[in-house]
Every structure is written in structure tokens, then in C-alpha cells.
Design a protein around this motif. Structure first.
Motif, PDB file in Angstrom:
ATOM      1  N   GLU A  38      52.071 -24.321 -11.213  1.00  0.00           N
ATOM      2  CA  GLU A  38      52.505 -22.922 -11.171  1.00  0.00           C
ATOM      3  C   GLU A  38      52.242 -22.252  -9.818  1.00  0.00           C
ATOM      4  OE1 GLU A  38      48.702 -22.947 -13.792  1.00  0.00           O
ATOM      5  OE2 GLU A  38      50.294 -24.338 -13.185  1.00  0.00           O
ATOM      6  N   TYR A  39      51.435 -22.895  -8.978  1.00  0.00           N
ATOM      7  CA  TYR A  39      51.156 -22.356  -7.643  1.00  0.00           C
ATOM      8  C   TYR A  39      51.863 -23.162  -6.549  1.00  0.00           C
ATOM      9  CZ  TYR A  39      47.342 -19.631  -9.714  1.00  0.00           C
ATOM     10  OH  TYR A  39      46.595 -18.750 -10.456  1.00  0.00           O
ATOM     11  N   ALA A  40      52.822 -23.983  -6.916  1.00  0.00           N
ATOM     12  CA  ALA A  40      53.419 -24.939  -5.976  1.00  0.00           C
ATOM     13  C   ALA A  40      54.099 -24.259  -4.785  1.00  0.00           C
ATOM     14  CB  ALA A  40      54.415 -25.834  -6.706  1.00  0.00           C
ATOM     15  N   LYS A  41      54.575 -23.037  -4.976  1.00  0.00           N
ATOM     16  CA  LYS A  41      55.262 -22.339  -3.884  1.00  0.00           C
ATOM     17  C   LYS A  41      54.415 -21.224  -3.277  1.00  0.00           C
ATOM     18  CE  LYS A  41      59.896 -23.320  -5.668  1.00  0.00           C
ATOM     19  NZ  LYS A  41      61.197 -22.742  -6.093  1.00  0.00           N
ATOM     20  N   LYS A  42      53.164 -21.160  -3.663  1.00  0.00           N
ATOM     21  CA  LYS A  42      52.290 -20.084  -3.189  1.00  0.00           C
ATOM     22  C   LYS A  42      51.637 -20.452  -1.861  1.00  0.00           C
ATOM     23  CE  LYS A  42      47.956 -17.699  -4.394  1.00  0.00           C
ATOM     24  NZ  LYS A  42      48.399 -16.312  -4.261  1.00  0.00           N
ATOM     25  N   ARG A  43      51.580 -19.479  -0.955  1.00  0.00           N
ATOM     26  CA  ARG A  43      50.778 -19.617   0.263  1.00  0.00           C
ATOM     27  C   ARG A  43      49.463 -18.875   0.042  1.00  0.00           C
ATOM     28  NH1 ARG A  43      52.517 -21.753   4.918  1.00  0.00           N
ATOM     29  NH2 ARG A  43      54.682 -22.464   4.963  1.00  0.00           N
ATOM     30  N   PHE A  44      48.367 -19.557   0.314  1.00  0.00           N
ATOM     31  CA  PHE A  44      47.042 -19.043  -0.021  1.00  0.00           C
ATOM     32  C   PHE A  44      46.413 -18.304   1.162  1.00  0.00           C
ATOM     33  CE2 PHE A  44      47.854 -22.318  -3.058  1.00  0.00           C
ATOM     34  CZ  PHE A  44      47.172 -21.959  -4.199  1.00  0.00           C
ATOM     35  N   PRO A  45      45.531 -17.344   0.870  1.00  0.00           N
ATOM     36  CA  PRO A  45      44.695 -16.795   1.943  1.00  0.00           C
ATOM     37  C   PRO A  45      43.687 -17.849   2.388  1.00  0.00           C
ATOM     38  CG  PRO A  45      43.981 -15.936  -0.168  1.00  0.00           C
ATOM     39  CD  PRO A  45      45.231 -16.736  -0.435  1.00  0.00           C
ATOM     40  N   LYS A  57      46.492 -10.504   7.744  1.00  0.00           N
ATOM     41  CA  LYS A  57      46.004 -10.070   6.429  1.00  0.00           C
ATOM     42  C   LYS A  57      45.677 -11.251   5.523  1.00  0.00           C
ATOM     43  CE  LYS A  57      50.688  -9.661   4.518  1.00  0.00           C
ATOM     44  NZ  LYS A  57      51.686  -8.720   3.965  1.00  0.00           N
ATOM     45  N   ASN A  58      46.180 -12.445   5.872  1.00  0.00           N
ATOM     46  CA  ASN A  58      45.902 -13.655   5.087  1.00  0.00           C
ATOM     47  C   ASN A  58      44.635 -14.359   5.531  1.00  0.00           C
ATOM     48  OD1 ASN A  58      49.330 -14.259   5.761  1.00  0.00           O
ATOM     49  ND2 ASN A  58      48.579 -13.296   3.898  1.00  0.00           N
ATOM     50  N   TRP A  59      44.043 -13.942   6.663  1.00  0.00           N
ATOM     51  CA  TRP A  59      42.966 -14.720   7.280  1.00  0.00           C
ATOM     52  C   TRP A  59      41.691 -13.904   7.475  1.00  0.00           C
ATOM     53  CZ3 TRP A  59      42.466 -19.802   8.806  1.00  0.00           C
ATOM     54  CH2 TRP A  59      43.609 -20.596   8.651  1.00  0.00           C
ATOM     55  N   GLY A  60      40.570 -14.538   7.119  1.00  0.00           N
ATOM     56  CA  GLY A  60      39.250 -13.980   7.392  1.00  0.00           C
ATOM     57  C   GLY A  60      38.375 -15.025   8.045  1.00  0.00           C
ATOM     58  N   PHE A 100      42.838 -12.164  12.758  1.00  0.00           N
ATOM     59  CA  PHE A 100      41.941 -12.060  11.604  1.00  0.00           C
ATOM     60  C   PHE A 100      41.818 -10.606  11.202  1.00  0.00           C
ATOM     61  CE2 PHE A 100      40.314 -15.916  13.773  1.00  0.00           C
ATOM     62  CZ  PHE A 100      40.392 -16.826  12.728  1.00  0.00           C
ATOM     63  N   SER A 101      42.013 -10.323   9.928  1.00  0.00           N
ATOM     64  CA  SER A 101      41.885  -8.949   9.441  1.00  0.00           C
ATOM     65  C   SER A 101      40.485  -8.641   8.946  1.00  0.00           C
ATOM     66  CB  SER A 101      42.875  -8.712   8.296  1.00  0.00           C
ATOM     67  OG  SER A 101      42.536  -9.530   7.170  1.00  0.00           O
ATOM     68  N   THR A 102      39.679  -9.690   8.696  1.00  0.00           N
ATOM     69  CA  THR A 102      38.416  -9.505   7.992  1.00  0.00           C
ATOM     70  C   THR A 102      37.357 -10.442   8.570  1.00  0.00           C
ATOM     71  OG1 THR A 102      39.650  -8.980   5.979  1.00  0.00           O
ATOM     72  CG2 THR A 102      37.324  -9.531   5.710  1.00  0.00           C
ATOM     73  N   GLY A 103      36.139  -9.926   8.758  1.00  0.00           N
ATOM     74  CA  GLY A 103      35.037 -10.745   9.242  1.00  0.00           C
ATOM     75  C   GLY A 103      33.750 -10.435   8.510  1.00  0.00           C
ATOM     76  N   VAL A 104      32.979 -11.484   8.204  1.00  0.00           N
ATOM     77  CA  VAL A 104      31.695 -11.339   7.522  1.00  0.00           C
ATOM     78  C   VAL A 104      30.633 -12.038   8.356  1.00  0.00           C
ATOM     79  CG1 VAL A 104      30.334 -11.883   5.473  1.00  0.00           C
ATOM     80  CG2 VAL A 104      32.738 -11.221   5.242  1.00  0.00           C
ATOM     81  N   ALA A 105      29.579 -11.309   8.709  1.00  0.00           N
ATOM     82  CA  ALA A 105      28.524 -11.846   9.566  1.00  0.00           C
ATOM     83  C   ALA A 105      27.194 -11.848   8.826  1.00  0.00           C
ATOM     84  CB  ALA A 105      28.405 -11.014  10.842  1.00  0.00           C
ATOM     85  N   LEU A 106      26.661 -13.039   8.572  1.00  0.00           N
ATOM     86  CA  LEU A 106      25.356 -13.182   7.939  1.00  0.00           C
ATOM     87  C   LEU A 106      24.313 -13.356   9.037  1.00  0.00           C
ATOM     88  CD1 LEU A 106      26.400 -15.830   5.224  1.00  0.00           C
ATOM     89  CD2 LEU A 106      26.554 -13.338   5.070  1.00  0.00           C
ATOM     90  N   GLY A 108      38.426  -9.531  -1.682  1.00  0.00           N
ATOM     91  CA  GLY A 108      39.067  -8.253  -1.982  1.00  0.00           C
ATOM     92  C   GLY A 108      39.845  -7.674  -0.824  1.00  0.00           C
ATOM     93  N   HIS A 109      39.651  -8.223   0.380  1.00  0.00           N
ATOM     94  CA  HIS A 109      40.344  -7.693   1.559  1.00  0.00           C
ATOM     95  C   HIS A 109      41.412  -8.623   2.104  1.00  0.00           C
ATOM     96  CE1 HIS A 109      36.761  -5.088   1.472  1.00  0.00           C
ATOM     97  NE2 HIS A 109      37.507  -4.217   2.113  1.00  0.00           N
ATOM     98  N   LEU A 110      41.491  -9.843   1.587  1.00  0.00           N
ATOM     99  CA  LEU A 110      42.518 -10.780   2.034  1.00  0.00           C
ATOM    100  C   LEU A 110      43.719 -10.705   1.102  1.00  0.00           C
ATOM    101  CD1 LEU A 110      40.422 -13.952   2.980  1.00  0.00           C
ATOM    102  CD2 LEU A 110      41.189 -12.091   4.470  1.00  0.00           C
TER     103      LEU A 110
END
Length: 366
Positions: free
Chosen positions: A140-147, A233-236, A258-264, A362-364
Motif C-alpha cells: 500500500e506504500y509502493a508509490k509513496k516517497r518517505f521523509p 520539507k522532506n528532510w531533517g 534541510f527544514s529541520t534540525g535536532v542537536a543533542l 511532526g515537522h517533516l
């Protein structure tokens, strides 16, 4: 047998114990005062100490994965970075097993592929471990492009830590199962893509073009081989320590990538030491632009989503993290995870990763 094999560790421990027992048993026989018995005592002591040192070293390496193979330990050249026939940008080297729920069925567990990415523009080739979620293999996801998210270790660090110690794929799998996150492809890497040098994700003047590799080549290679989105918007990007610095800098400097970044537990500026050398070729303006606190204060903000983490006790970056949060300007958006206590360690990051991945998801956009 591999460096991190439990059999190697067990053999090392048994050998150390055997040498210790042998030393106790032979010591009375070596009590005579002649050169042979003196050499015998010295040899036994050295052999016992070396065996104990080796066993402790292997135990520490298995716990923290400082080195993933004998070749890395000995500084030897690693796996080939040839890119396969017809100039393919991604070469799959094999499948990694990380104990994902669902066993060996990719439709239930997903899959981690060990690959080589070819940096056509940067001229850098590097290994990565690509986690494909179960949905990637479902009809069911065969044509989906993923984040997708680039996941970075600190320096020095090896990418296997990300799924063997920090459990990024396992955590992502569980969050999706609980409907707290969307299926996301993880591109797990070390920022140390140039052997022997800490480039801090910088395009070094007349040197390695690491920033170009991560912001252009990695995304282009992935999109050419896997079903991933191609917009910012697809990439973090998420990382710890040095990887956290990269995870902030790349969205700030390349918001169309990149639309989103997380820094630990991130640093906010690149160090200058024996491992980095002069990353900026004496260009003070380039150095300032890579100082995230200076950049944040003096340049217009990029319209990106950033999350930073620290601890009130135990983290040296806590004051700079507060300053970074306070200096964030619109249209930039900032979130934070501040623990009461926690060191610069895997234990701390494991506490932060579930919330960080949920926030990133939640942001991708798919």
C-alpha cells in the motif's frame, strides 16, 4: 572473528584468567635467583598485565563501540568505496541485523542496509547505514516517497553506534507503532567522512568539501536510489555532540536543503585543534559564519525548525544552549529538551532520543 564479537571478548577474558592462574602456580618455582627465573617472572607479569589490558579494552569497546572492526583499530583502509556498475551513486554492501521487532521480514521489521554513498560534487565517498521502515516494503506504500533524516554521531564515532547503542531505528519503529511518528528513512552516518580529520561539516578551503557532501551529495544519492522526498520539507538532520553542531548548522546555512534540525548536546562553534587543523583557511568571515551563536545574532534567521538539548548539571554546553534559545529570531523556530542532570554520554542521549524523534517527525512532510 570480528573485533566486537562476544566470542573474542570471552576468549580474551578466559586467556587473562588462565595467565593469572598460571602466574600464581609457577611463581614459587621461579623464586630462585638466576637470570632465567628473573626473566620468567618478568615475562609472566608482562603477559598477565597485557592480557588483562586487552580484555578490559575489548569490554570497553563492546560497551561504547569506539572501533567497529580490526581494520579501524589498526588504522587500516576500510571497505572499498567503489560505487558499482554504471556509475551508480549508491552501492549496497550488505544487510545489518539490529534486533528490530518483526524478525527478518522487512514488511514487519524494516531493514538496515549498509551502503556506500558517492559524493559526485564533493568527491567524498562514505559509508552509511540506511534504515528503511516496514512500510517501505508494504504494497500500500509502493508509490509513496518517505521523509528522511540524516543521523550523525559525534567525533570520533562510528555509525554502528546509532543502531547498536543509541537504538535510533528501534525507537523510530516503536514510535510509529504507537502512532507518535510517521515512517521515516534514517541515513545513519559519522561526520568523520575524511579519514584522520575532524572537518566539523565544513567546506574546508582547498580541502575536503564535507558540507557539500552532506547538503547536496547525500540527498541526491538517496533520492536516486530510494523512495525519498527531494524537498527541504522532506528532510531533517539529527546528531549528538559534533553531529549536533552539524545538525544545527546545516539547516541554518542551507534551509532549502534541510527544514529541520535536532542537536543533542551540541557544540555551537567548531574547535581548532590537532584533529581539525585550520578549517577556514584564515578566512575570519567564514569562521564567524560557522559560529552558530554569532550567526544567529548577526545574520537573518532561516525559516527552519530547530530543537536543542542540554542538562542543567553535567553538560558543559548548558549556558550556550540557553543563549542559543534566547537569540532565536523569527522566522526561525526553536524547541528544547532541558534535563535536570545528565552527562555528555549515550545514557543521556537515550533519554532524549524518543522525544526528539517524535518532535522531528511532526515537522517533516511525506
Amino acid at each position: 572473528m570480528g573485533l566486537t564479537s562476544k566470542k573474542v571478548l570471552l576468549l580474551a577474558v578466559l586467556f587473562a584468567v588462565a595467565l593469572f592462574v598460571l602466574t600464581i602456580w609457577l611463581w614459587p618455582r621461579l623464586s630462585r635467583h638466576n637470570w632465567r627465573t628473573v626473566l620468567g617472572r618478568v615475562g609472566l607479569l608482562l603477559a598477565t598485565q597485557l592480557s588483562i589490558f586487552a580484555a578490559v579494552g575489548l569490554l570497553a569497546n563492546n560497551a561504547h563501540l569506539f572501533f567497529g572492526s580490526w581494520g579501524e583499530l589498526l588504522g587500516m583502509k576500510q571497505d572499498s568505496v567503489s560505487t558499482g556498475p554504471n556509475g551508480a551513486k549508491v552501492k549496497v554492501l550488505g544487510i545489518e541485523h539490529a534486533g528490530l521487532p518483526g524478525g527478518s521480514r522487512p514488511q514487519a521489521a524494516g531493514r538496515i542496509e549498509k551502503v556506500v554513498l558517492k559524493g559526485e560534487k564533493s568527491k567524498i565517498n562514505s559509508q552509511a547505514f540506511v534504515y528503511l521502515p516496514p512500510e517501505y516494503f508494504q504494497p500500500e506504500y509502493a508509490k509513496k516517497r518517505f521523509p528522511a533524516s540524516v543521523v550523525l554521531t559525534g567525533y570520533p564515532g562510528i555509525a554502528q553506534n546509532l543502531f547498536k547503542k543509541l537504538d535510533f531505528p528501534q525507537t523510530q519503529h516503536e514510535l510509529v507503532r504507537k502512532n507518535k511518528a510517521q515512517p521515516t528513512i534514517l541515513v545513519m552516518m559519522s561526520p568523520a567522512v575524511v579519514q584522520g580529520r575532524d572537518t566539523e561539516c565544513v567546506d574546508v578551503p582547498n580541502g575536503p568539501q564535507t558540507e557539500t557532501f552532506f547538503t547536496q551529495d547525500v540527498r541526491r544519492d538517496m533520492a536516486g536510489h530510494y523512495r525519498v522526498g527531494t524537498d527541504a520539507k522532506n528532510w531533517g538532520v539529527i546528531g549528538d555532540s559534533t553531529g549536533g553542531y552539524c545538525a544545527l548548522k546545516m539547516p541554518m546555512r542551507h534551509p532549502k536543503t534541510f527544514s529541520t534540525g535536532v542537536a543533542l548536546s551540541a557544540d555551537y562553534r567548531a574547535p581548532r585543534d590537532a584533529k581539525t587543523g585550520d578549517l577556514f583557511g584564515g578566512d575570519k568571515q567564514l569562521e564567524r559564519e560557522n559560529d552558530l551563536l554569532w550567526r544567529q545574532k548577526n545574520l537573518p534567521a532561516a525559516p527552519v525548525n530547530l530543537l536543542v538539548t542540554s542538562s542543567k548539571q553535567g553538560e558543559p554546553n548548558y549556558p550556550d544552549t540557553l543563549k542559543f534559545i534566547q537569540q532565536t529570531k523569527s522566522p526561525g523556530r526553536i524547541a528544547s529538551i532541558i534535563l535536570d542532570s545528565g552527562g555528555h554520554s549515550f545514557n543521556t542521549w537515550r533519554r532524549e532520543i524518543p522525544a526528539a524523534l517524535e518532535w522531528m517527525s511532526g515537522h517533516l512532510k511525506a
